[in-house]
Design an enzyme around this catalytic site. Sequence first.
Site, PDB file in Angstrom:
ATOM      1  N   GLU A   1      35.453   0.645  -6.034  1.00 61.59           N
ATOM      2  CA  GLU A   1      36.908   0.501  -5.875  1.00 61.59           C
ATOM      3  C   GLU A   1      37.283  -0.508  -4.792  1.00 61.59           C
ATOM      4  O   GLU A   1      38.450  -0.881  -4.682  1.00 61.59           O
ATOM      5  CB  GLU A   1      37.540   1.862  -5.494  1.00 61.59           C
TER       6      GLU A   1
ATOM      7  N   LYS B   1      28.686  22.889   4.498  1.00 66.81           N
ATOM      8  CA  LYS B   1      29.668  23.697   5.217  1.00 66.81           C
ATOM      9  C   LYS B   1      29.034  25.036   5.569  1.00 66.81           C
ATOM     10  O   LYS B   1      28.966  25.939   4.749  1.00 66.81           O
ATOM     11  CB  LYS B   1      30.928  23.880   4.367  1.00 66.81           C
TER      12      LYS B   1
ATOM     13  N   TRP C   1      30.581  21.926  10.005  1.00 65.12           N
ATOM     14  CA  TRP C   1      30.017  20.949   9.079  1.00 65.12           C
ATOM     15  C   TRP C   1      28.683  20.430   9.610  1.00 65.12           C
ATOM     16  O   TRP C   1      28.562  20.089  10.786  1.00 65.12           O
ATOM     17  CB  TRP C   1      30.970  19.771   8.895  1.00 65.12           C
TER      18      TRP C   1
ATOM     19  N   THR D   1      32.914   3.125 -12.342  1.00 64.28           N
ATOM     20  CA  THR D   1      32.162   3.917 -11.359  1.00 64.28           C
ATOM     21  C   THR D   1      31.175   4.771 -12.146  1.00 64.28           C
ATOM     22  O   THR D   1      31.411   5.067 -13.322  1.00 64.28           O
ATOM     23  CB  THR D   1      33.086   4.856 -10.556  1.00 64.28           C
TER      24      THR D   1
HETATM   25  P1  ADP Z   1      28.843   5.786  -6.753  1.00 69.90           P
HETATM   26  O1  ADP Z   1      30.048   6.576  -6.359  1.00 69.90           O
HETATM   27  O2  ADP Z   1      28.429   5.954  -8.127  1.00 69.90           O
HETATM   28  O3  ADP Z   1      27.698   5.906  -5.778  1.00 69.90           O
HETATM   29  P2  ADP Z   1      29.630   3.286  -5.617  1.00 69.90           P
HETATM   30  O4  ADP Z   1      28.558   2.281  -5.665  1.00 69.90           O
HETATM   31  O5  ADP Z   1      31.011   2.841  -5.767  1.00 69.90           O
HETATM   32  O6  ADP Z   1      29.327   4.280  -6.728  1.00 69.90           O
HETATM   33  O7  ADP Z   1      29.430   4.132  -4.284  1.00 69.90           O
HETATM   34  C1  ADP Z   1      30.310   4.133  -3.226  1.00 69.90           C
HETATM   35  C2  ADP Z   1      29.862   5.128  -2.210  1.00 69.90           C
HETATM   36  O8  ADP Z   1      28.565   4.811  -1.720  1.00 69.90           O
HETATM   37  C3  ADP Z   1      30.714   5.183  -0.987  1.00 69.90           C
HETATM   38  O9  ADP Z   1      31.873   5.942  -1.208  1.00 69.90           O
HETATM   39  C4  ADP Z   1      29.776   5.825   0.030  1.00 69.90           C
HETATM   40  O10 ADP Z   1      29.732   7.222  -0.107  1.00 69.90           O
HETATM   41  C5  ADP Z   1      28.440   5.274  -0.367  1.00 69.90           C
HETATM   42  N1  ADP Z   1      28.083   4.162   0.510  1.00 69.90           N
HETATM   43  C6  ADP Z   1      28.216   2.853   0.271  1.00 69.90           C
HETATM   44  N2  ADP Z   1      27.761   2.131   1.303  1.00 69.90           N
HETATM   45  C7  ADP Z   1      27.344   3.007   2.247  1.00 69.90           C
HETATM   46  C8  ADP Z   1      26.771   2.884   3.564  1.00 69.90           C
HETATM   47  N3  ADP Z   1      26.516   1.701   4.116  1.00 69.90           N
HETATM   48  N4  ADP Z   1      26.481   4.017   4.223  1.00 69.90           N
HETATM   49  C9  ADP Z   1      26.713   5.220   3.684  1.00 69.90           C
HETATM   50  N5  ADP Z   1      27.228   5.400   2.460  1.00 69.90           N
HETATM   51  C10 ADP Z   1      27.546   4.309   1.748  1.00 69.90           C
END
Ligand code: ADP
Length: 548
Positions: A331, A443, A448, A187
Amino acid sequence: MLSTMQDVPLTVTRILHHGMTIHGRSRITTWTGEAEPHRRSFAEAGARATQLANALRDELGVNRSDAVATLMWNNAEHVEAYLAIPSMGAVLHTLNLRLPAEQLVWIVNHAADRVVLVNGSLLPLLAPLLPHLPTVEHIVVAGPGDRSLLDGAAPQVHEYEELIAGRPTTFDWPELDERTAAAMCYTSGTTGDPKGVVYSHRSIYLHSMQVNMAESMGLTEKDTTLVVVPQFHVNAWGLPHATFMTGVNMLMPDRFLQPGPLAEMIERERPTHAAAVPTIWQGLLAEVTAHPRDLSSMASVTIGGSACPPSLMEAYDKLGVRLCHAWGMTETSPLGTMSNPPAGLSAEEEWPYRLTQGRFPAGVEARLAGPGGDFLPWDGESAGELEVRGPWIAGAYYGGASGEPFRPEDKFTADGWLKTGDVGVISPDGFLTLTDRAKDVIKSGGEWISSVELENALMAHPEVAEAAVVAVPDDKWGERPLATVVLREGAKADFETLRAFLAESIAKWQLPERWALVPAVPKTSVGKFDKKVIRKQYADGELDVTHL
Ligand code: ADP
């Protein structure tokens, strides 16, 4: 009673064998920036992957469970690595070429990578890191680039093409336990050290099948997918393995990721599908608005990684391109939801469904955790943190060559579910709408405010190119929203106008008082808004903020 069925392990080896035989005529087309792209059939790529496995074992001494890294663009050689390395029992470790140098060094050392496959054009990035990468014994270079950058390097240097040339196109593939490690991805470590997710053969196999379901991407041999999402960003959302299962042709942009070349490759090669984060589609939209191109071959586009602004979806609808929202994380392999509306609805009825992150496919179980540890109903109103579990969802992080896997409490529940850090609601028919990441939510006085909702509303204004909203400290309310805005060229809108525009759809108490014009929204290594950087810019007084 046990079943009477055969217990055949679900492995990448089987995906490789299936793709290169049953779908041998399907093609991987790699953009070269020259008059003609490079084309290679699945049969050829499979044979070359087999040669690569032979070379890695016989010449470089790669053993089962060794980590073999790739620092590569999306191209045919990278797909070959995706197939060869797991199939021989080693572990494919994709490196994110946009990470800062010190994070890359940390990750390579943590994974103890023995070999790095690298594109020649990325040697300026890799070469200076080598003195800090003691576990790396071999570098394998593919494609154009200045090899002299490796002069004097400690690891042995090999040419990809020379290394595989003349090797056997058969391999005595080991019969692997389907639970063994096949690939790993870290990540991006927005907080703390990066964390390694280790995918198994079984998780990749099952995830690939789900990607291919009609309810998900649903592609077949008749399709060509333009894989813009990098192979280092959660395995290009599973596409390189999924396509080898179904014979979907791949169009690979290599290093030509700018809107101009992307528009050209779509018009010339006519892919039927594409996958990338929203910022790519924003950039392409600006490009084709200035220089019209025919994008209409792309019947569907999978868009995810961050929230897709509704205005972007509308703009592409007008170009005959349907954006389909998907949610996932490193993940979750990553496919967690996809937003195909229920059957039998009119376009108008489909619209609210298309705006959600989508439905959970079979294989992904979900629940919403409320603030008090209770679980919330799927009523479309109760907002909580999304938790998921399933066969392609991580249950722990990699502990390093000598460490045990670890399960931080903020990421995994005691009963084994993944805490996603995403806040949202789920409708009674199972559609997820994310309102924010837990760490980005604003917040304000005990209530929120969704930063995503404000951003989407702002980006619907015709003169706004991009907008990112972050929480900033406020004496009275605790936190309040700060809106940072990128205007389109020649735009005249001022902050009062934008605030009035927001007031048409957003409750008054949620409207930002603090506004700043910025030349561009800072982006993370995978192209998402980097809110951490914006918050820091604000704290350091680097933004020219207007109070309304
Ligand atoms: P990073 O945490 O570095 O961005 P990831 O690519 O694993 O790495 O990101 C996952 C996160 O990206 C998710 O937990 C979410 O917050 C966001 N995410 C992924 N797809 C979407 C989506 N379609 N809409 C909103 N947020 C998204």
